[in-house]
Design a protein around this motif. Structure first.
Motif, PDB file in Angstrom:
ATOM      1  N   LEU A 107       0.808  -1.213   0.000  1.00  0.00           N
ATOM      2  CA  LEU A 107       0.000   0.000   0.000  1.00  0.00           C
ATOM      3  C   LEU A 107       0.844   1.267   0.000  1.00  0.00           C
ATOM      4  CD1 LEU A 107      -2.882  -1.002   2.448  1.00  0.00           C
ATOM      5  CD2 LEU A 107      -2.731  -1.291  -0.038  1.00  0.00           C
ATOM      6  N   ALA A 108       1.910   1.278   0.777  1.00  0.00           N
ATOM      7  CA  ALA A 108       2.765   2.465   0.818  1.00  0.00           C
ATOM      8  C   ALA A 108       3.392   2.714  -0.549  1.00  0.00           C
ATOM      9  CB  ALA A 108       3.844   2.303   1.886  1.00  0.00           C
ATOM     10  N   ALA A 109       3.834   1.638  -1.189  1.00  0.00           N
ATOM     11  CA  ALA A 109       4.463   1.769  -2.509  1.00  0.00           C
ATOM     12  C   ALA A 109       3.447   2.189  -3.558  1.00  0.00           C
ATOM     13  CB  ALA A 109       5.121   0.452  -2.903  1.00  0.00           C
ATOM     14  N   VAL A 110       2.248   1.627  -3.488  1.00  0.00           N
ATOM     15  CA  VAL A 110       1.196   1.983  -4.440  1.00  0.00           C
ATOM     16  C   VAL A 110       0.834   3.462  -4.308  1.00  0.00           C
ATOM     17  CG1 VAL A 110      -1.247   1.636  -5.017  1.00  0.00           C
ATOM     18  CG2 VAL A 110       0.232  -0.333  -4.616  1.00  0.00           C
ATOM     19  N   CYS A 111       0.676   3.935  -3.078  1.00  0.00           N
ATOM     20  CA  CYS A 111       0.333   5.341  -2.842  1.00  0.00           C
ATOM     21  C   CYS A 111       1.427   6.270  -3.338  1.00  0.00           C
ATOM     22  CB  CYS A 111       0.082   5.583  -1.358  1.00  0.00           C
ATOM     23  SG  CYS A 111      -1.446   4.860  -0.718  1.00  0.00           S
ATOM     24  N   LYS A 112       2.673   5.922  -3.059  1.00  0.00           N
ATOM     25  CA  LYS A 112       3.786   6.773  -3.478  1.00  0.00           C
ATOM     26  C   LYS A 112       3.904   6.831  -4.996  1.00  0.00           C
ATOM     27  CE  LYS A 112       8.686   7.758  -2.837  1.00  0.00           C
ATOM     28  NZ  LYS A 112       8.847   8.170  -4.246  1.00  0.00           N
ATOM     29  N   LYS A 113       3.804   5.691  -5.642  1.00  0.00           N
ATOM     30  CA  LYS A 113       3.924   5.655  -7.097  1.00  0.00           C
ATOM     31  C   LYS A 113       2.813   6.463  -7.750  1.00  0.00           C
ATOM     32  CE  LYS A 113       4.067   2.542 -11.095  1.00  0.00           C
ATOM     33  NZ  LYS A 113       3.923   1.147 -11.575  1.00  0.00           N
ATOM     34  N   ALA A 114       1.580   6.257  -7.289  1.00  0.00           N
ATOM     35  CA  ALA A 114       0.451   6.984  -7.863  1.00  0.00           C
ATOM     36  C   ALA A 114       0.585   8.483  -7.640  1.00  0.00           C
ATOM     37  CB  ALA A 114      -0.857   6.474  -7.281  1.00  0.00           C
ATOM     38  N   GLY A 115       1.025   8.865  -6.453  1.00  0.00           N
ATOM     39  CA  GLY A 115       1.200  10.282  -6.144  1.00  0.00           C
ATOM     40  C   GLY A 115       2.297  10.916  -6.983  1.00  0.00           C
ATOM     41  N   ASP A 116       3.407  10.204  -7.137  1.00  0.00           N
ATOM     42  CA  ASP A 116       4.510  10.727  -7.950  1.00  0.00           C
ATOM     43  C   ASP A 116       4.084  10.897  -9.403  1.00  0.00           C
ATOM     44  OD1 ASP A 116       6.124  10.754  -5.721  1.00  0.00           O
ATOM     45  OD2 ASP A 116       7.232   8.924  -6.252  1.00  0.00           O
ATOM     46  N   GLU A 117       3.355   9.909  -9.921  1.00  0.00           N
ATOM     47  CA  GLU A 117       2.898   9.990 -11.313  1.00  0.00           C
ATOM     48  C   GLU A 117       1.905  11.136 -11.494  1.00  0.00           C
ATOM     49  OE1 GLU A 117       1.517   5.996 -11.592  1.00  0.00           O
ATOM     50  OE2 GLU A 117       3.321   5.282 -12.615  1.00  0.00           O
ATOM     51  N   MET A 118       1.003  11.292 -10.522  1.00  0.00           N
ATOM     52  CA  MET A 118       0.017  12.359 -10.626  1.00  0.00           C
ATOM     53  C   MET A 118       0.690  13.727 -10.591  1.00  0.00           C
ATOM     54  SD  MET A 118      -3.404  13.089  -8.387  1.00  0.00           S
ATOM     55  CE  MET A 118      -4.342  11.885  -9.318  1.00  0.00           C
ATOM     56  N   ASN A 119       1.669  13.888  -9.737  1.00  0.00           N
ATOM     57  CA  ASN A 119       2.305  15.186  -9.566  1.00  0.00           C
ATOM     58  C   ASN A 119       3.438  15.438 -10.551  1.00  0.00           C
ATOM     59  OD1 ASN A 119       0.658  16.210  -7.534  1.00  0.00           O
ATOM     60  ND2 ASN A 119       1.792  15.122  -5.931  1.00  0.00           N
ATOM     61  N   SER A 120       3.577  14.567 -11.545  1.00  0.00           N
ATOM     62  CA  SER A 120       4.590  14.788 -12.575  1.00  0.00           C
ATOM     63  C   SER A 120       4.127  15.831 -13.600  1.00  0.00           C
ATOM     64  CB  SER A 120       4.918  13.476 -13.295  1.00  0.00           C
ATOM     65  OG  SER A 120       3.806  13.014 -14.041  1.00  0.00           O
ATOM     66  N   GLY A 121       2.889  16.270 -13.491  1.00  0.00           N
ATOM     67  CA  GLY A 121       2.352  17.283 -14.399  1.00  0.00           C
ATOM     68  C   GLY A 121       1.043  17.834 -13.869  1.00  0.00           C
ATOM     69  N   ARG A 122       0.462  18.754 -14.622  1.00  0.00           N
ATOM     70  CA  ARG A 122      -0.808  19.361 -14.222  1.00  0.00           C
ATOM     71  C   ARG A 122      -1.951  18.360 -14.351  1.00  0.00           C
ATOM     72  NH1 ARG A 122      -0.708  23.715 -18.765  1.00  0.00           N
ATOM     73  NH2 ARG A 122      -2.810  24.254 -18.026  1.00  0.00           N
TER      74      ARG A 122
END
Length: 254
Positions: A107-122
């Protein structure tokens, strides 16, 4: 607030779909791509059905994120939001890129990956709804209005569980997972435009609390009132308890 009300949920769904398609297409023209957040749930079925049926959207230039997913629920379960999106949105549109939350993973890895991908752009556009308990995504009351973490793991309250049973996703409360991954309140508010699609009488009390009551954790979707570009799509039922003064400036449509 920009409020649009409709005589019935079918007309609401069609209008919201046309609005969403227009924003997506305009964004692609201006930016070359459109990054969107897509909601799930029974109240968004008609809206998504209408959206994927509209011609003219270049879905190959769209990148999709989603709001939430149950912890521990397999993708084969009827209530899985990954299954919902694959069947009702991703495959019908052929969307160019998408990110699904794996509630069975780390879960921690899933949340981090999704957050990083989302915040890679607008994020250009987010679709959301208001839950029967006022929740926004799976941010049940009292919601965390402070965390800046894009995706978090939350414990679902009984009101949320009852809604899932009432919508037919589970047979009883004992089957509803206790936890979920959800996009946070602050992260939703980072979207440049938000469409809040909320039909049905069962949402009327929550709509009133979130649009007319205090803005705060007790009514999570009230946070939408702090956003500069949010449009609420309501039908006659979901808007039925609102004060006439709230609806004074609303666009009332057939």
């Amino acid at each position: 607030m920009n409020i649009r009300t409709f005589s019935n949920s079918a007309n609401l769904a069609q209008a919201a779909a046309r609005c969403a398609a227009g924003i997506i297409s305009e964004t692609i023209t201006q930016c070359g791509t459109a990054r969107i957040i897509v909601a799930t749930g029974a109240s968004h079925l008609a809206f998504l059905n209408a959206l994927v049926a509209l011609p003219g959207v270049d879905w190959s230039k769209v990148e999709m994120f989603h709001l939430d997913e149950y912890v521990g629920l397999p993708i084969t379960h009827p209530a899985s939001f990954r299954k919902y999106l694959l069947e009702r949105f991703i495959r019908p549109t052929g969307v160019g890129r998408y990110h699904l939350l794996d509630g069975e993973g780390d879960l921690a890895a899933v949340c981090k990956k999704a957050g990083d991908e989302m915040n890679s752009g607008r994020i250009h556009l987010a679709f959301v709804g208001i839950g029967e308990n006022g929740h926004l995504a799976f941010n049940d009351p009292p919601a965390d209005f402070e965390t800046k973490t894009p995706y978090i793991v939350v414990t679902l309250d009984e009101g949320c569980g009852r809604q899932q049973v009432g919508e037919g996703w589970f047979r009883d409360l004992s089957e509803v997972p206790r936890q979920a991954i959800t996009i946070s309140i602050r992260q939703i508010l980072q979207a440049e435009k938000i469409l809040c699609v909320t039909p049905e009488l069962r949402k009327a009390k929550a709509v009133k609390a979130c649009l007319e009551g205090p803005i705060g954790p007790a009514a999570p979707a009230s946070a939408l009132r702090t956003h500069s570009d949010v449009t609420f799509f309501l039908d006659a039922d979901s808007a039925s308890l609102l004060d006439p003064r709230t609806l004074a400036g609303a666009s009332k449509e057939v």
